[in-house]
Enzyme design. Structure first.
Site, PDB file in Angstrom:
ATOM      1  N   ASN A   1       0.628  -1.292  -0.036  1.00 53.07           N
ATOM      2  CA  ASN A   1      -0.080   0.026  -0.172  1.00 53.07           C
ATOM      3  C   ASN A   1       0.908   1.157   0.139  1.00 53.07           C
ATOM      4  O   ASN A   1       1.342   1.683   0.849  1.00 53.07           O
ATOM      5  CB  ASN A   1      -0.963  -0.078   1.360  1.00 53.07           C
ATOM      6  CG  ASN A   1      -1.969  -1.145   1.036  1.00 53.07           C
ATOM      7  OD1 ASN A   1      -3.062  -0.858   0.281  1.00 53.07           O
ATOM      8  ND2 ASN A   1      -1.818  -2.299   1.627  1.00 53.07           N
ATOM      9  N   GLU A   2       0.982   1.764  -1.173  1.00 49.00           N
ATOM     10  CA  GLU A   2       2.007   2.923  -1.427  1.00 49.00           C
ATOM     11  C   GLU A   2       1.098   4.046  -0.960  1.00 49.00           C
ATOM     12  O   GLU A   2       0.153   4.211  -0.653  1.00 49.00           O
ATOM     13  CB  GLU A   2       2.474   3.151  -2.820  1.00 49.00           C
ATOM     14  CG  GLU A   2       3.097   1.636  -3.364  1.00 49.00           C
ATOM     15  CD  GLU A   2       4.562   1.659  -3.048  1.00 49.00           C
ATOM     16  OE1 GLU A   2       4.989   2.019  -1.797  1.00 49.00           O
ATOM     17  OE2 GLU A   2       5.295   1.220  -3.862  1.00 49.00           O
ATOM     18  N   PRO A   3       1.959   4.916  -0.911  1.00 56.62           N
ATOM     19  CA  PRO A   3       1.574   6.530   0.065  1.00 56.62           C
ATOM     20  C   PRO A   3       0.246   7.141  -0.984  1.00 56.62           C
ATOM     21  O   PRO A   3       0.562   6.621  -2.196  1.00 56.62           O
ATOM     22  CB  PRO A   3       2.503   7.407  -0.420  1.00 56.62           C
ATOM     23  CG  PRO A   3       3.840   6.636  -0.050  1.00 56.62           C
ATOM     24  CD  PRO A   3       3.551   5.220  -0.848  1.00 56.62           C
TER      25      PRO A   3
ATOM     26  N   THR B   1      10.048   2.221  -4.365  1.00 59.24           N
ATOM     27  CA  THR B   1       9.930   0.863  -3.774  1.00 59.24           C
ATOM     28  C   THR B   1      10.526  -0.118  -4.904  1.00 59.24           C
ATOM     29  O   THR B   1      11.187  -1.016  -4.374  1.00 59.24           O
ATOM     30  CB  THR B   1       8.354   0.583  -3.850  1.00 59.24           C
ATOM     31  OG1 THR B   1       7.822   1.246  -2.905  1.00 59.24           O
ATOM     32  CG2 THR B   1       8.181  -1.007  -3.498  1.00 59.24           C
TER      33      THR B   1
END
Ligand code: GLP
Length: 246
Positions: free
Chosen positions: A155-157, A174
């Site tokens: 779950n990226e920013p 990432t």
């Protein structure tokens, strides 16, 4: 030692190995408690460099202390997309190499997102994955690592607090951080399947581990405001979450 001034309790250990032992002991306690009650123990598993010592300690507990995983059901957080299960870099391979090949878990109880589904079916597949752990009664204990940008799972920013299991674009940071697992950055998949933030928050208990270079993002997640820009900060809203750091 618990620092009660933080918004999330933080357990500080002298080394990653010591912290991992603490996490392994909590997992073993839960498995045994559930065994005594003849219940299944549902664990949410993580991959990456962070849980390496934890996996090794669980294997040691199985071999030397007779810890059985026969009542354990596991759900992994994430997987690259697209990727074949048997690829060396897949999280499927990672989990078998580090843990599942060395313990007595029933292979039917292992669930890892499958990164080999055709694109048009992935949405349906993600919904089915999410339904599987709801059917298992929810996750008793979720293990997490943390990305340098605060991601949990993949779950990226910017990931919404109501997000569920889905396909996500990986941040370039990432992909750079994970290049060591591949030949070069061009080989790092651009997408991944990940449990969502809302999925993770549903776990009854959460243990997030973070070693070494993660201290700044951990401090931000524990002390700062809750923000979708720092996904791990959303864990402040969970009632039973602990960070384990060195
Ligand atoms: C990885 C995984 C996450 C992990 C995080 C940190 O890419 N998808 O689940 O927690 O990023 O990785 P590492 O433990 O290698 O630092």
């Amino acid at each position: 030692m618990v620092d009660s001034f933080e918004k999330i309790p933080v357990e500080i250990y002298p080394s990653a190995q010591d912290g991992s032992r603490y996490v392994a002991e909590e997992i073993a306690r839960l498995i045994r408690e559930k065994q005594q009650k003849k219940e299944k123990c549902v664990l949410g598993m993580a991959t990456g460099g962070t849980p390496i010592y934890l996996d090794a300690e669980l294997v040691r507990m199985h071999k030397e202390e007779g810890l059985s995983f026969k009542n354990v059901i596991t759900f992994n957080l994430d997987e690259y997309y697209p990727i074949e299960k048997k690829a060396f870099q897949s999280y499927w391979s990672f989990m078998h190499r580090h843990l599942f090949d060395h313990i007595d878990i029933d292979p039917a109880n292992i669930h890892i997102p499958d990164g080999s589904w055709p694109k048009e079916d992935v949405k349906k597949y993600c919904a089915a994955y999410e339904a599987t752990f709801e059917e298992a009664g929810g996750i008793d204990l979720q293990i997490l690592g943390i990305g340098l940008n605060g991601h949990i799972g993949f779950n990226e920013p910017g990931s919404s607090i109501i997000s569920k299991t889905r396909l996500i674009n990986l941040d370039n940071t990432t992909r750079i951080a994970n290049t060591y697992e591949f030949e070069n950055i061009s080989k790092v998949p651009r997408l991944a399947i990940t449990m969502g933030i809302s999925t993770i928050l549903k776990a009854k208990r959460i243990l997030l581990m973070g070693w070494g270079q993660k201290s700044a993002i951990i401090a931000r997640s524990v002390d700062g405001n809750v923000s979708e820009h720092v996904p791990a900060s959303i864990l402040q809203q969970h009632t039973d979450c602990t960070f384990v750091v060195d």
